[in-house]
Scaffold this motif. Sequence first.
Motif, mmCIF file in Angstrom:
data_model
loop_
_atom_site.group_PDB
_atom_site.id
_atom_site.type_symbol
_atom_site.label_atom_id
_atom_site.label_comp_id
_atom_site.label_asym_id
_atom_site.label_seq_id
_atom_site.Cartn_x
_atom_site.Cartn_y
_atom_site.Cartn_z
ATOM 1 N N PRO A 68 -15.444 24.972 -9.757
ATOM 2 C CA PRO A 68 -15.115 26.454 -9.386
ATOM 3 C C PRO A 68 -15.721 27.130 -8.222
ATOM 4 C CG PRO A 68 -16.095 26.610 -11.523
ATOM 5 C CD PRO A 68 -16.208 25.143 -11.269
ATOM 6 N N ASP A 69 -15.269 27.933 -7.427
ATOM 7 C CA ASP A 69 -15.733 28.678 -6.409
ATOM 8 C C ASP A 69 -16.024 30.185 -7.013
ATOM 9 O OD1 ASP A 69 -16.152 26.702 -4.475
ATOM 10 O OD2 ASP A 69 -14.197 26.857 -3.976
ATOM 11 N N ASP A 70 -15.589 30.407 -7.924
ATOM 12 C CA ASP A 70 -15.781 31.777 -8.671
ATOM 13 C C ASP A 70 -15.518 31.654 -10.151
ATOM 14 O OD1 ASP A 70 -13.072 31.462 -8.774
ATOM 15 O OD2 ASP A 70 -12.738 33.444 -8.047
ATOM 16 N N THR A 71 -15.998 32.674 -10.963
ATOM 17 C CA THR A 71 -15.871 32.547 -12.482
ATOM 18 C C THR A 71 -15.769 34.369 -12.673
ATOM 19 O OG1 THR A 71 -16.637 31.890 -14.546
ATOM 20 C CG2 THR A 71 -18.349 32.567 -13.072
ATOM 21 N N TRP A 72 -15.177 34.673 -14.104
ATOM 22 C CA TRP A 72 -14.792 35.839 -14.093
ATOM 23 C C TRP A 72 -14.880 36.156 -15.568
ATOM 24 C CZ3 TRP A 72 -11.854 32.042 -11.568
ATOM 25 C CH2 TRP A 72 -10.980 31.657 -12.643
ATOM 26 N N VAL A 73 -14.869 37.527 -15.769
ATOM 27 C CA VAL A 73 -14.492 37.996 -17.280
ATOM 28 C C VAL A 73 -13.043 38.984 -16.855
ATOM 29 C CG1 VAL A 73 -16.224 39.948 -16.926
ATOM 30 C CG2 VAL A 73 -15.116 39.311 -19.127
ATOM 31 N N ALA A 74 -12.232 38.650 -17.917
ATOM 32 C CA ALA A 74 -10.666 39.371 -17.670
ATOM 33 C C ALA A 74 -10.614 40.380 -18.904
ATOM 34 C CB ALA A 74 -9.739 38.387 -17.477
ATOM 35 N N PHE A 75 -9.925 41.346 -18.426
ATOM 36 C CA PHE A 75 -9.517 42.381 -19.732
ATOM 37 C C PHE A 75 -8.113 42.496 -19.938
ATOM 38 C CE2 PHE A 75 -13.471 43.301 -17.564
ATOM 39 C CZ PHE A 75 -14.489 43.386 -18.512
ATOM 40 N N ALA A 76 -7.478 42.311 -21.002
ATOM 41 C CA ALA A 76 -6.019 42.120 -21.268
ATOM 42 C C ALA A 76 -5.927 42.522 -22.741
ATOM 43 C CB ALA A 76 -5.614 40.819 -21.023
ATOM 44 N N PRO A 77 -4.367 42.875 -22.941
ATOM 45 C CA PRO A 77 -4.074 43.420 -24.436
ATOM 46 C C PRO A 77 -3.954 42.471 -25.383
ATOM 47 C CG PRO A 77 -2.239 43.643 -23.052
ATOM 48 C CD PRO A 77 -3.445 42.741 -22.171
ATOM 49 N N ASP A 78 -4.170 41.245 -25.231
ATOM 50 C CA ASP A 78 -3.956 40.030 -25.769
ATOM 51 C C ASP A 78 -5.028 39.304 -26.364
ATOM 52 O OD1 ASP A 78 -2.839 37.839 -27.240
ATOM 53 O OD2 ASP A 78 -1.227 37.478 -26.027
ATOM 54 N N ARG A 79 -5.486 39.076 -27.509
ATOM 55 C CA ARG A 79 -6.734 38.166 -28.212
ATOM 56 C C ARG A 79 -6.465 36.769 -27.569
ATOM 57 N NH1 ARG A 79 -10.075 39.587 -32.063
ATOM 58 N NH2 ARG A 79 -8.355 41.152 -33.063
ATOM 59 N N ARG A 80 -5.341 36.274 -27.723
ATOM 60 C CA ARG A 80 -5.182 34.810 -27.368
ATOM 61 C C ARG A 80 -5.311 34.507 -25.806
ATOM 62 N NH1 ARG A 80 0.464 34.355 -30.259
ATOM 63 N NH2 ARG A 80 0.655 36.220 -29.268
ATOM 64 N N GLY A 81 -5.105 35.303 -24.906
ATOM 65 C CA GLY A 81 -5.281 35.153 -23.366
ATOM 66 C C GLY A 81 -4.927 36.145 -22.573
ATOM 67 N N TYR A 82 -5.086 36.151 -21.322
ATOM 68 C CA TYR A 82 -4.712 37.250 -20.326
ATOM 69 C C TYR A 82 -3.533 36.737 -19.319
ATOM 70 C CZ TYR A 82 -7.877 34.599 -17.174
ATOM 71 O OH TYR A 82 -8.330 33.396 -16.327
ATOM 72 N N LYS A 83 -3.559 35.543 -19.240
ATOM 73 C CA LYS A 83 -2.724 35.072 -17.973
ATOM 74 C C LYS A 83 -1.147 35.728 -18.063
ATOM 75 C CE LYS A 83 -5.447 31.143 -16.789
ATOM 76 N NZ LYS A 83 -5.667 29.817 -16.350
ATOM 77 N N LYS A 84 -0.676 35.632 -19.211
ATOM 78 C CA LYS A 84 0.686 36.196 -19.400
ATOM 79 C C LYS A 84 0.921 37.755 -19.218
ATOM 80 C CE LYS A 84 2.237 32.281 -21.988
ATOM 81 N NZ LYS A 84 2.957 31.800 -23.148
ATOM 82 N N HIS A 85 -0.168 38.435 -18.952
ATOM 83 C CA HIS A 85 -0.378 39.948 -18.923
ATOM 84 C C HIS A 85 -0.871 40.391 -17.738
ATOM 85 C CE1 HIS A 85 0.558 39.733 -23.497
ATOM 86 N NE2 HIS A 85 -0.102 38.859 -23.296
ATOM 87 N N CYS A 86 -0.552 41.569 -17.313
ATOM 88 C CA CYS A 86 -1.377 42.341 -16.436
ATOM 89 C C CYS A 86 -2.624 42.215 -16.752
ATOM 90 C CB CYS A 86 -0.832 43.804 -15.996
ATOM 91 S SG CYS A 86 0.837 43.968 -15.431
#
Length: 209
Positions: A68-86
């Motif tokens: 990967p050329d980058d990596t991150w921490v994401a914040f979302a309203p779902d414990r199971r994942g973030y990609k399906k949410h803003c």
Amino acid sequence: MPSGAFGAADFKVFDVTGFQPRMGQIRERIRPKLETLGHSLAPAIQRTIGDETFIHVAKHARRTVNPPDDTWVAFAPDRRGYKKHCHFKVAVSRNCVRFLFEVGPEHADKVRWRAAWKRNAAQLGAVLRRVQGLAWFKNEHDEEPAGLLSDFDAEGLTQLAEDRLRGRDGQLVIGRAVPAAEAARWREADYRARALETFRPLAPLYRLK
């Protein structure tokens, strides 16, 4: 617990060649700091959006060959994942740190979100255009923004979302990029401050339905 700040050597991890060597450095040097920063930021983000917030540190589990050329921490309203949410994201790459709001390709209902953006574009635009340096990116992994939101009127902002969210792979990415040379001098408190300075005016987008 490690500091949630990144030094000059951390950014150079993305110069390491080979999948396993770079992933090893990301796991050893970058991921623990993202975990720390995520836990540090989550309570303030939760207060900002008025909803429960969970942190998700990238594991790059789908990758097996290309590092990967980058990596991150994401914040979302779902414990199971973030990609399906803003979601909000702090991303680290070779040349910068990015503080981002994203409606990603896997968002569960981009059509409805896009319609909500259109209904509220005039009101939202009046706020967003006043935020200094707030920009949009063509892709979540781009280090350079494509343009400033201050360049758009309400009609232009509406069209931006229409254009960026069209199609299966459409995505809307808004935020700021800070050069690595500058971010390498920051303390953890500086990362928190810059993240919240970016995320707070974008909170209405996070709540759009």
